[in-house]
Design an enzyme around this catalytic site. Structure first.
Site, PDB file in Angstrom:
ATOM      1  N   GLU A 124      -0.886  -8.280   5.293  1.00 35.44           N
ATOM      2  CA  GLU A 124      -0.637  -8.500   6.729  1.00 35.44           C
ATOM      3  C   GLU A 124      -1.926  -8.489   7.542  1.00 35.44           C
ATOM      4  OE1 GLU A 124      -0.330  -5.769   5.131  1.00 35.44           O
ATOM      5  OE2 GLU A 124      -0.854  -4.056   6.387  1.00 35.44           O
ATOM      6  N   HIS A 147      -3.321  -5.110   1.567  1.00 33.76           N
ATOM      7  CA  HIS A 147      -2.680  -5.334   2.873  1.00 33.76           C
ATOM      8  C   HIS A 147      -2.616  -6.825   3.232  1.00 33.76           C
ATOM      9  CE1 HIS A 147      -2.391  -1.206   4.524  1.00 33.76           C
ATOM     10  NE2 HIS A 147      -3.313  -0.982   3.614  1.00 33.76           N
ATOM     11  N   CYS A 168       0.829  -1.208   0.000  1.00 34.00           N
ATOM     12  CA  CYS A 168       0.000   0.000   0.000  1.00 34.00           C
ATOM     13  C   CYS A 168       0.868   1.265   0.000  1.00 34.00           C
ATOM     14  CB  CYS A 168      -0.994  -0.073   1.151  1.00 34.00           C
ATOM     15  SG  CYS A 168      -2.454   0.909   0.819  1.00 34.00           S
TER      16      CYS A 168
HETATM   17  N1  GLN Z   1      -3.872   6.308   1.064  1.00 35.08           N
HETATM   18  C1  GLN Z   1      -2.555   6.075   1.580  1.00 35.08           C
HETATM   19  C2  GLN Z   1      -1.525   6.915   0.841  1.00 35.08           C
HETATM   20  O1  GLN Z   1      -1.792   7.398  -0.198  1.00 35.08           O
HETATM   21  C3  GLN Z   1      -2.186   4.620   1.498  1.00 35.08           C
HETATM   22  C4  GLN Z   1      -3.171   3.825   2.314  1.00 35.08           C
HETATM   23  C5  GLN Z   1      -2.590   2.629   2.977  1.00 35.08           C
HETATM   24  O2  GLN Z   1      -1.383   2.412   3.055  1.00 35.08           O
HETATM   25  N2  GLN Z   1      -3.480   1.869   3.546  1.00 35.08           N
HETATM   26  O3  GLN Z   1      -0.448   7.074   1.330  1.00 35.08           O
END
Ligand code: GLN
Length: 191
Positions: A168, A166, A82
């Site tokens: 994890e 994610h 992410c």
């Molecule tokens: N929206 C976050 C970003 O742009 C990422 C979201 C996440 O890691 N769950 O940094």
């Protein structure tokens, strides 16, 4: 000693975000985990995980602690999930040739779960997407390991693995297992 594997030492960047969940999953898979907050803590690690969180916050802290250059130079495998994927992309650390759009899965469906077909496997993987970045473009050397609606959501280039979701946050350990496979390959090459 024959037959005895040294457990890999994996760092988890612990500036902000889902640190504990990654650490728990890596330990379950037999790794030794080090929380990384300073550049010198990267020394001697066999791999590094950059968790999700808020990429702007993580970037700011990374610069503050002098970790940006150190992670750029870190040559062992890296997994970014992410926000961690955003940091590894072309526009940031440039460790994987993908471009990403932040928060690109739309407001209404900002967080959702989806079944993903994982390359080389029949059992689907449940992806948890939280204000996830979308991979907009992948370079020629990037291997796409899972897609959602035509966009890559799990991809690898050399020693870098990224997920827009994610892994994890579920009980499914397969993404971390793939990462540890990369780590073990490098440990054997280096041994
Ligand atoms: N929206 C976050 C970003 O742009 C990422 C979201 C996440 O890691 N769950 O940094």
């Amino acid at each position: 000693m024959a037959g005895v594997e040294t457990p890999p030492r994996i760092g988890v960047l612990a500036l902000q975000g889902n640190v504990r969940e990654h650490a728990a999953m890596l330990r379950r898979l037999g790794a030794e985990v080090v929380e990384v907050r300073k550049p010198e803590q990267l020394d001697g690690l066999d791999g590094l995980v950059i968790p999700g969180g808020e990429s702007t916050a993580i970037t700011r802290l990374m610069r503050l602690y002098g970790l940006e250059e150190a992670i750029r130079r870190f040559s062992q495998p890296v997994l970014g999930t992410c926000a961690g994927m955003i940091l590894l992309s072309r526009e940031h650390l440039g460790r994987i040739d993908v471009t990403v759009e932040r928060n690109a899965y739309g407001r209404q469906v900002a967080s959702f779960e989806a079944e993903l077909a994982l390359e080389g496997e029949t059992e689907p993987l449940r992806g948890v997407f939280i204000r996830a970045p979308r991979i907009a473009e992948v370079g020629p050397d990037v291997e796409v390991l899972a897609e959602l609606d035509g966009a890559a959501v799990l991809a690898r280039e050399g020693r870098t693995l990224v997920a827009s979701f994610h892994p994890e946050l579920t009980e499914d350990t397969r993404v971390h297992e793939r990462f540890l496979e990369l780590v073990r390959e490098e440990m054997h090459v280096g041994a």
